[in-house]
Enzyme design. Structure first.
Site, PDB file in Angstrom:
ATOM      1  N   ASN A   7     -35.939 -73.713 -32.944  1.00 55.37           N
ATOM      2  CA  ASN A   7     -35.513 -73.112 -31.454  1.00 55.37           C
ATOM      3  C   ASN A   7     -36.728 -73.235 -30.249  1.00 55.37           C
ATOM      4  O   ASN A   7     -37.855 -72.838 -30.870  1.00 55.37           O
ATOM      5  CB  ASN A   7     -35.345 -72.184 -31.757  1.00 55.37           C
ATOM      6  CG  ASN A   7     -34.784 -71.380 -30.561  1.00 55.37           C
ATOM      7  OD1 ASN A   7     -34.855 -71.947 -29.287  1.00 55.37           O
ATOM      8  ND2 ASN A   7     -34.022 -69.894 -30.517  1.00 55.37           N
ATOM      9  N   ARG A  85     -31.888 -76.077 -31.397  1.00 54.48           N
ATOM     10  CA  ARG A  85     -31.783 -75.417 -30.580  1.00 54.48           C
ATOM     11  C   ARG A  85     -30.952 -75.845 -29.486  1.00 54.48           C
ATOM     12  O   ARG A  85     -32.328 -76.150 -28.552  1.00 54.48           O
ATOM     13  CB  ARG A  85     -31.193 -73.608 -30.860  1.00 54.48           C
ATOM     14  CG  ARG A  85     -30.611 -73.056 -29.656  1.00 54.48           C
ATOM     15  CD  ARG A  85     -30.837 -71.667 -30.365  1.00 54.48           C
ATOM     16  NE  ARG A  85     -29.916 -70.879 -28.960  1.00 54.48           N
ATOM     17  CZ  ARG A  85     -30.568 -69.946 -28.353  1.00 54.48           C
ATOM     18  NH1 ARG A  85     -31.283 -69.227 -28.237  1.00 54.48           N
ATOM     19  NH2 ARG A  85     -29.539 -69.379 -27.646  1.00 54.48           N
ATOM     20  N   HIS A 174     -24.436 -68.530 -26.564  1.00 54.94           N
ATOM     21  CA  HIS A 174     -24.285 -67.669 -27.408  1.00 54.94           C
ATOM     22  C   HIS A 174     -23.165 -68.468 -28.076  1.00 54.94           C
ATOM     23  O   HIS A 174     -22.476 -67.368 -29.013  1.00 54.94           O
ATOM     24  CB  HIS A 174     -24.099 -65.926 -27.905  1.00 54.94           C
ATOM     25  CG  HIS A 174     -25.022 -65.328 -26.989  1.00 54.94           C
ATOM     26  ND1 HIS A 174     -24.532 -64.303 -25.786  1.00 54.94           N
ATOM     27  CD2 HIS A 174     -26.400 -65.006 -26.570  1.00 54.94           C
ATOM     28  CE1 HIS A 174     -25.879 -63.505 -25.589  1.00 54.94           C
ATOM     29  NE2 HIS A 174     -26.967 -64.120 -26.169  1.00 54.94           N
ATOM     30  N   ARG A 235     -30.971 -58.311 -17.480  1.00 52.79           N
ATOM     31  CA  ARG A 235     -30.163 -59.114 -16.594  1.00 52.79           C
ATOM     32  C   ARG A 235     -28.943 -58.167 -16.092  1.00 52.79           C
ATOM     33  O   ARG A 235     -27.850 -56.850 -16.817  1.00 52.79           O
ATOM     34  CB  ARG A 235     -29.323 -59.981 -17.719  1.00 52.79           C
ATOM     35  CG  ARG A 235     -29.968 -61.661 -17.000  1.00 52.79           C
ATOM     36  CD  ARG A 235     -29.547 -62.494 -18.513  1.00 52.79           C
ATOM     37  NE  ARG A 235     -30.656 -63.133 -18.977  1.00 52.79           N
ATOM     38  CZ  ARG A 235     -30.218 -63.855 -20.121  1.00 52.79           C
ATOM     39  NH1 ARG A 235     -29.138 -63.232 -20.633  1.00 52.79           N
ATOM     40  NH2 ARG A 235     -31.258 -64.215 -20.728  1.00 52.79           N
ATOM     41  N   GLU A 379     -27.184 -67.098 -36.284  1.00 49.42           N
ATOM     42  CA  GLU A 379     -27.235 -68.633 -35.527  1.00 49.42           C
ATOM     43  C   GLU A 379     -28.021 -69.728 -36.216  1.00 49.42           C
ATOM     44  O   GLU A 379     -27.594 -70.371 -36.189  1.00 49.42           O
ATOM     45  CB  GLU A 379     -27.794 -68.530 -34.551  1.00 49.42           C
ATOM     46  CG  GLU A 379     -26.964 -67.186 -33.241  1.00 49.42           C
ATOM     47  CD  GLU A 379     -27.168 -66.904 -32.120  1.00 49.42           C
ATOM     48  OE1 GLU A 379     -26.991 -67.543 -31.562  1.00 49.42           O
ATOM     49  OE2 GLU A 379     -28.618 -65.436 -32.334  1.00 49.42           O
TER      50      GLU A 379
END
Ligand code: AMP
Length: 392
Positions: A7, A85, A174, A235, A379
């Site tokens: 990643n 990813r 996601h 956020r 993940e």
């Protein structure tokens, strides 16, 4: 057989070597603060941990160091493929793919949609192809799972040309977590994914919730970018879009600068003025901070409201799955969210929730009421499994 999962972010590289069948992490590590004097590579392998300082090292030096580390520890020989990813696959990629030049070009063509993430993801792919020749590379997209959303869910009510000429629509993110957790929830409750209607709430530093029917995403809270939807660590999530122009005028800044504030200084951090970290806010709330309490309450209220909204895409809610650092660990956040979902038929089992569902096969709601579960996400394992499946 093992898969190297990478990643690559703008200043970090996370890696793991994973057995896609047994499911365990063989070695995991993180290169961080890349390009700075404090650049470093840390790893953990079978209970042993290590860290090396690599001042000024960039992505290339760190990926080379990872390969050397894997060779030194006798792990490289078992690695048969690399899973990357990739954040934004736009509308081009609806599934994971074996990387060739046309896939690289396709990812680059989505750079305008993921300007912060796709370029470092591509850099990681490019470096692996050069530094580890001979191993197949697979791209696994955050957005791909949501490509099954129907138009009424993914379109915005904006001029048609914004969609046709500028790709403005909901993509969702996601996806690997929502896909992994929805399948895992079905396994835990003994239902076939084909016949199951559920909602997954992925609550980490970034947060999103997805409605899943028959194993497919049918609606999700994140949008063109990961700024839309739930309140998150830094956020804002949903707000009146007119706030952007209004605050640009008030502060004498441009829209980009305001959106940067909505991404980096809002959410839990912005409301509390204390932290973006849920654990820290729960502690501050216990110690009497009203701002921390409000931030947590807003997080739960807005999450419950979004979950209720996602329910319109389902015929029934077979289960609600909580995952991510907050979803898996935060007892009060789940309790308050379930409280707000009382009208939908959810009622908390306090003891089960306090134990994170560990002794009840994930279940945290009272028997006979709507089912909510804690389902740990993984993940990296899904990336490893996709990679193994694609390279055969
Ligand atoms: P993630 O991005 O999935 O690693 O999740 C990070 C978030 O999970 C942070 O807000 C952490 O404070 C939160 N988190 C992790 N462990 C706990 C815990 N035991 N209780 C509350 N929040 C937690």
């Amino acid at each position: 057989m093992a898969i190297l999962v990478l990643n690559c972010g703008s200043s970090s590289v996370k890696f793991a070597v994973i057995d896609p069948v047994a499911g365990g992490n063989i070695i995991v590590g993180l290169g961080q603060r890349l390009g700075s004097d404090q650049a470093s590579l840390s790893w953990s392998h079978g209970g042993e941990k290590g860290e090396v300082q690599m001042a000024k090292a960039g992505h290339a030096e760190v990926i080379s160091a990872v390969v050397d580390l894997l060779k030194k520890r006798g792990l490289m020989a078992s690695v048969q493929g690399i899973g990357h990813r990739v954040v934004h696959g736009g509308a081009r990629f609806a599934a994971s793919v074996l990387i060739d030049q046309s896939v690289v070009d396709g990812i680059a063509a989505c750079n305008h949609l993921g300007p912060l993430h796709n370029p470092p993801n591509l850099l990681g792919i490019d470096l692996c192809r050069k530094l580890i020749p001979g191993l197949p590379n697979v791209a696994v997209f955050d957005t791909a799972f949501h490509q099954t959303m129907p138009a009424q869910a993914y379109r915005y009510a904006v001029p048609h040309e914004w969609f046709t000429k500028h790709d403005v629509r909901k993509y969702g993110f996601h996806g690997t977590s929502h896909r992994f957790v929805s399948a895992e929830a079905c396994r835990m409750i003994g239902r076939k994914p084909e016949d199951t209607h559920l909602i997954v709430a992925h609550l980490g530093n970034g947060c999103s919730a997805t409605a899943v029917v028959g194993g497919k995403s049918v609606d999700t809270t994140m949008g063109l970018t990961p700024l839309e939807g739930l309140m998150m660590g830094t956020r804002s999530g949903d707000l009146d879009p007119a706030v952007i122009g209004y605050m640009a005028d008030r502060l004498g800044k441009d829209a980009k600068a305001i959106i940067d504030i909505l991404n980096k200084q809002s959410g839990l951090q912005g409301v509390s003025g204390i932290s973006n970290d849920m654990r820290a806010l729960l502690k501050a709330g216990d110690e009497g901070s009203e701002a921390a309490k409000l931030a947590v309450e807003m997080f739960c209220f807005r999450l419950a409201k979004a979950i209720a909204g996602l329910a319109v895409s389902l015929e029934r809610v077979d289960c609600l799955a909580f995952t991510g650092g907050i979803g898996e660990n935060s007892v009060p956040v789940r309790a308050r969210t379930i409280h707000y979902l009382g009208a939908l038929g959810f009622r908390l089992d306090e003891a089960a929730n306090a134990a994170n569902g560990r002794s009840t096969n994930g279940r945290i709601t009272a028997e006979g009421w709507m089912l909510a579960l804690v389902v740990p996400t993984n993940e990296e394992l899904l990336i490893a499994r996709d990679t193994a499946a694609i390279i055969g």
